[in-house]
Each structure stands twice: as structure tokens, then as C-alpha cells.
Write a protein that holds these residues in place. Structure first.
Motif, PDB file in Angstrom:
ATOM      1  N   ASN A 188      61.952 -13.625  58.624  1.00 24.61           N
ATOM      2  CA  ASN A 188      61.902 -12.683  58.981  1.00 24.61           C
ATOM      3  C   ASN A 188      61.059 -12.527  57.177  1.00 24.61           C
ATOM      4  O   ASN A 188      59.368 -11.617  58.523  1.00 24.61           O
ATOM      5  N   ASP A 189      60.108 -13.610  57.201  1.00 21.64           N
ATOM      6  CA  ASP A 189      59.230 -13.764  56.563  1.00 21.64           C
ATOM      7  C   ASP A 189      57.660 -13.735  57.377  1.00 21.64           C
ATOM      8  O   ASP A 189      56.865 -14.041  56.647  1.00 21.64           O
ATOM      9  N   PHE A 190      58.060 -13.982  58.877  1.00 18.85           N
ATOM     10  CA  PHE A 190      56.661 -13.977  59.153  1.00 18.85           C
ATOM     11  C   PHE A 190      57.291 -13.323  60.256  1.00 18.85           C
ATOM     12  O   PHE A 190      55.920 -12.755  61.236  1.00 18.85           O
ATOM     13  N   LEU A 191      58.029 -12.096  60.021  1.00 16.57           N
ATOM     14  CA  LEU A 191      57.687 -10.798  61.079  1.00 16.57           C
ATOM     15  C   LEU A 191      57.178  -9.671  59.852  1.00 16.57           C
ATOM     16  O   LEU A 191      57.737  -9.642  58.901  1.00 16.57           O
ATOM     17  N   PRO A 192      56.059  -8.945  60.598  1.00 21.15           N
ATOM     18  CA  PRO A 192      55.857  -7.722  59.898  1.00 21.15           C
ATOM     19  C   PRO A 192      56.380  -6.715  60.069  1.00 21.15           C
ATOM     20  O   PRO A 192      57.922  -6.842  60.418  1.00 21.15           O
ATOM     21  N   SER A 193      56.738  -5.691  59.419  1.00 19.04           N
ATOM     22  CA  SER A 193      58.125  -4.771  59.098  1.00 19.04           C
ATOM     23  C   SER A 193      57.526  -3.268  59.604  1.00 19.04           C
ATOM     24  O   SER A 193      58.049  -2.466  59.395  1.00 19.04           O
TER      25      SER A 193
END
Length: 578
Positions: A279-284
Motif C-alpha cells: 500500500n505504500d506504493f498506492l495513492p489513497s
């Protein structure tokens, strides 16, 4: 004349087209092994049951059919566990026959007693114990039907004495197994919300995974209509990257190119058929997700537009309602960034590589990619081998690559190659084996030789646990216990009776790889590679490593390479010249 349960079980497997069972024979398995002896099914004698489960999983993924592994009571069962976790998480259709101690002794702390139903609970979709021969026939059907329906691994726990009992009632086990897969169309409200979001966004990026395996054309059609860059997780690489004019690379620790920027700078990111875990590589912000499994929606990042359904069916449903975007400036910007990201690092791994000793692993990987068959099956060990495969194996729509991409265990490449090669002896099977992974299940070289499986085993021999070393460095820790003395794996393979080639001089690498790939039987190529090659460009700073921030991570792992640069350059030609 009544048949015993073992005979009924084996007959049921024959009807499903099972051609082999992977396992180690043992006393509690004897009735089943005896039934196999009188059948058309081959027993593939592995050296560790862990390898049996890996091999069965690989066979199922290659054939799409049912594959079987077996372990005897106690330790035989517990050895299966790593391969079963991997097979279950990969969605393989695997039936495990876990024999058990005599039924009378269960609960008595008998010799080798374990509780297989508890042990296999987390790595199976169906797990039950045989309590009588008739009941065993019933749950055999249930187990096969469950795994063939996509529920993951099915486990049958079989007390040895009950396997030898006669079956009186075969009503259920004689049922035809359903193997069809219905198409799941999206909910109209969810689909409409996604259409509205796409139409309102000025820029959209698609990020895809293995779930688009059968939806490649639909994904490309959507990207064309909305001028969207396409990034991918490792699982989606071989399905979407080739001949893709919208490709911007891969995200995550193994990533490269402009995928990270395209994902974060777009007004809308659509995740399609991926359960990408990092998830650190995904935008929110403003993220949509299409997945056939509703339980996957929103478990990695904040999802504003969820859609449950088959990737292809969802896109076909929404595409007529999506407005075509005329402005492709965002797409062109990302294609340029992608090409530049690859251009900037190629020379670091290709300049004077024929003179660099120890061998650049990147160079070795690129040569294997160049020389291997166009329809080769690659099995990839966990660790730095993942990096080399992610960046240097070129997909083309015919090749297959597999690894422990979801379970992340070591030692998977060789046993998976056993299953893939046993399923199709005419197809080239190539391993990217780390020396750590190979040494963990090295006994399977004997299996390869005994069954004369023509696997091409390429060992990246750096005398180091390279990925662990990198993990320590990026956390600011001194590396510790990651290196060991040099081992000559070519001599070990030679001792087993397998043709072997050891390469220390990079000038001999091309000829050695060609010789191995042309050889008609099993062969091991021991390539002595640089232990300091950790996929880090030469201008990396200690501060970047110490911080391990997102920016540093992208720098450390942002190198791309191999023939991907050719496609990136080619895609630039699609950008209109003003």
C-alpha cells in the motif's frame, strides 16, 4: 466386486485426467500407492514433500487442470506446508492426500501423530478427514469439486487403515465434476459510478494484475479510449506488457519506469484484477477498483469507486458509456518519463559487461531472456532472482513465468520446474535459481535426474542472500550472516548425474547458455555472479538508503532494462509531433 477406498479414490482421479501424483511413499500411504501402481497414474518420487506441493501447484497452473500431491502421516504432512500455502495463494487446483495414523490411535499421542486438519486449515479451501470408506468416497467428490471451483487447495486427511476398507456406496463420487466458470457482470450502480468518475477525470491511469489474464484486449481498448497509461504489478506483467503502446512499467520494490508517477499524478487510478499488497506504493485519493472477489475491494488503499465483477465483463459493460478523451498529453508525458527512466540506467548494466568479473547478474538474465525459447516456461526463486526476472524477462504472449509471488518462500523455482516440465516434456522449462533457494531443496536434483526431466537450471551463484542483504542495508543495518563460502553447484549436479556447466568468465556466458538450452536433457548452469549487484544504480547515496523514503525507494528500484527499453522507445513514436 467392491473396491477399497484407495482404489475408488485413484479411479476418481483418473476420471479427472490426473496423470501423476507427486510425493514420498510411506507406510500410511501404502494402500494409496498400491492403487496407483495398478493405475495409469505415474508416481513422481520427490525428495521432500514440500517439493511435491510446489510441483503440483505448478502443473495445475500450466494445465489448468487438477494436480495431486501426497504425504505420509506426521512429518510427511508437515513437510507439505510451504508448497501448499504457495499453491493455495496462487489459485492452483491442487488436491493433497495427507495420510494419517491408524484411526483407532487418533487422540492417543501415537507415534508421528499430528492434527492435519488444523495444520492445513489456513492453506486450503476444503479440508476434511476420512472417517469411513463410504464417507471418504463422498468427501473425495467434495474435495475435488471445491478445488476445481476455484476454492484453492483441497486436503483429504486419510487414516491409513481406512484407505484399505471397502466402499459400498459410490453414489456421490460418481458425480460429474463441474469445471465451468460463470462470468460475473457488474452491479449497474457500481458500473455507472465508475463511468461517471472516468468521464469527470482529466487524466486516468490503469494499474493491472494477474486478474486481467483473459481481459487483455478489453484493458487495451479502455486505455485507448481514455488515453490512459497502463502500469502493472508483477503478476500482470506477462499478460499486459508485450505490444502495449500504453506501457509505463511496474510498481513496487521490483518496479521500474514511470508506473509510480503515473499512478500518483493521475486524477483517477483504476486498479483492475490486482491485489497488489504494498500500500505504500498506492495513492489513497480518487482510486477505483475492479475485482471479481469483493473481499479484495479496499483492503490495500482507500477505494472510492468499487466494482465487483470479471475484468473483461466490467470493461465491456462500461466502455460504450465512457466518453472518449481527445487530450493525450498526460499519456504522452508518462510515456516520455518511462522511456527516460529506462534510458538513464541501461548503460550502468550494459557497458563493458563482457569484462566484468564476477559476472553481472543483469547481463546473465538478459542473455537467458534473449536465447530462451519464445514459449519457454520460467520458474523464479524468491529473492534477487525476482528482480532479474521482473526486469529482464520479456513477455510475448507465449511465455509463462511463475514464482512464489504471493507466499514469498525460498526454494520454489526447482520444484515448480519439476511440475511444469512433467506436465509438458516438449516445452522448454528454465529456472532462475538463487544459490540460497537451490541449496534449500537441492535434493530435488535427484528427482530431476531420476525422472529425466529436461529442465534448464540457471543458478545465480553469488554466495549471498542478496535480497536479505539489501533489506538490511535499506534499514540502516550492517549486513550480517548473508554471505557464505563459494559452492560449486556444477560439481554437485555432476555428482547427481546431471550435465553441468560452470561459468566464471563473462566472455563464456553466451556460449554456455546456448549450449545448455540446446541440450536434450537436464542441465545445470552454475553462473558465478557479483554478490554486490543489488539492483542499485551506481549514483545511490547512503542517505537515500538510510531514509528508505518513497523517493529513495523509487531511485533504488527505479532502474529498468533489458529489451523493455526497445518497446519504450517504440511507444514514443506514437506521440504526435507538433
Amino acid at each position: 466386486m467392491a473396491k477399497n477406498y484407495a482404489e475408488v479414490l485413484v479411479s476418481a482421479l483418473e476420471r479427472q485426467g490426473v496423470q501423476r501424483i507427486y510425493g514420498v511413499v510411506g507406510d500410511s500411504l501404502n494402500p494409496i500407492v498400491d492403487a496407483v501402481r495398478d493405475s495409469t497414474i505415474e508416481w513422481v518420487h520427490v525428495r521432500n514433500e514440500e517439493a511435491a506441493a510446489f510441483a503440483a501447484g505448478a502443473e495445475s497452473l500450466i494445465t489448468g487442470g487438477l494436480a495431486v500431491c501426497a504425504g505420509s502421516c506426521g512429518p510427511g504432512n508437515t513437510h507439505l506446508i510451504q508448497g501448499l500455502y504457495d499453491s493455495h495463494r496462487n489459485g492452483a487446483k491442487v488436491l493433497v492426500l495427507a495420510s494419517h495414523i491408524p484411526s483407532r490411535q487418533i487422540g492417543s499421542q501415537f507415534f508421528q501423530e499430528t492434527h492435519p486438519q488444523q495444520i492445513f486449515q489456513e492453506c486450503s479451501g476444503y479440508c476434511e478427514m476420512v472417517n469411513s470408506a463410504d464417507q471418504g468416497a463422498v468427501i473425495t467428490h467434495h474435495a475435488i469439486q471445491a478445488t476445481m471451483s476455484g476454492k484453492g487447495v483441497s486436503a483429504l486427511v486419510i487414516p491409513g487403515d481406512l484407505a484399505a476398507e471397502d466402499v459400498e456406496d459410490t453414489t456421490i463420487i460418481d458425480s460429474v465434476i463441474s469445471t465451468g466458470r460463470p462470468v460475473a457482470y457488474p452491479d449497474q450502480r457500481e458500473a455507472a459510478a465508475l463511468v461517471q468518475a472516468i468521464n469527470q477525470a482529466s487524466s486516468v491511469t490503469l494499474f493491472v494484475g494477474a486478474g486481467i489474464k483473459d481481459a487483455r484486449e478489453q484493458v487495451l481498448a479502455l486505455a485507448e479510449k481514455i488515453k490512459a497509461p497502463i502500469g502493472h504489478a508483477f503478476g500482470g506483467k506477462h499478460y499486459i506488457q508485450y505490444d502495449n503502446p500504453f506501457d509505463v512499467g511496474m510498481s513496487g520494490l521490483l518496479g521500474y519506469g514511470a508506473c509510480h508517477e503515473a499512478s500518483h499524478e493521475a486524477d483517477l487510478l483504476i486498479l483492475i484484477g490486482t491485489d497488489f499488497p504494498y500500500n505504500d506504493f498506492l495513492p489513497s485519493k480518487n482510486v477505483a477498483q475492479i475485482d471479481i472477489d469483493g473481499s479484495h475491494i479496499g483492503r490495500r488503499t482507500t477505494i472510492k469507486y468499487p466494482v465487483v465483477g470479471d475484468a473483461g465483463a466490467v470493461i465491456e459493460n462500461i466502455l460504450p458509456h465512457v466518453e472518449e478523451k481527445k487530450n493525450r498529453s498526460f499519456l504522452d508525458k508518462m510515456l516520455k518519463k518511462h522511456a527516460k527512466a529506462l534510458e538513464d540506467v541501461v548503460s550502468a548494466y550494459t557497458h563493458n559487461v563482457e569484462k566484468h568479473t564476477p559476472i553481472h547478474p543483469e547481463y546473465a538474465a538478459s542473455l537467458i531472456d534473449e536465447l530462451a525459447a519464445q514459449d519457454a516456461i520460467f520458474t523464479v526463486d524468491t529473492g534477487m532472482s525476482n528482480v532479474w526476472a521482473a526486469r529482464y524477462l520479456t513477455p510475448n504472449g507465449q511465455r509463462v513465468d511463475m514464482g512464489s509471488y504471493r507466499h514469498g518462500t525460498m526454494a520454489n523455482a526447482l520444484p515448480q520446474a519439476i511440475g511444469a516440465q512433467a506436465a509438458d516434456r516438449s516445452r522448454q522449462v528454465v529456472t532462475f535459481s538463487g544459490d540460497g533457494g537451490l541449496s534449500m531443496l537441492m535434493g530435488e536434483l535427484i528427482t530431476v535426474k531420476q525422472h529425466d526431466l529436461p529442465i534448464k537450471i540457471f543458478v545465480f551463484n553469488n554466495s549471498s542472500l542478496g535480497m536479505v542483504k539489501l533489506e538490511m542495508l535499506v534499514q540502516g543495518m550492517p549486513e550480517y550472516e548473508t554471505d557464505h563460502d563459494q559452492v560449486d553447484y556444477a560439481k554437485i549436479a555432476q555428482g547427481v548425474g546431471i550435465k553441468s556447466i560452470r561459468i566464471e568468465d563473462p566472455k563464456q556466458l553466451r556460449a554456455g547458455i546456448q549450449e545448455a538450452l540446446a541440450y536434450g536433457g537436464p542441465v545445470l548452469v552454475d553462473m558465478v555472479t557479483d554478490p554486490n549487484a543489488l539492483s542499485i544504480p551506481p549514483n545511490i547515496t547512503w542517505e537515500m538508503l538510510m531514509g528508505f523514503s518513497k523517493a529513495a525507494t523509487r531511485t533504488v528500484f527505479g532502474g529498468g532494462v533489458g529489451s523493455m527499453i526497445t518497446m519504450a522507445r517504440s511507444n514514443l513514436r506514437n506521440i504526435p509531433r507538433l
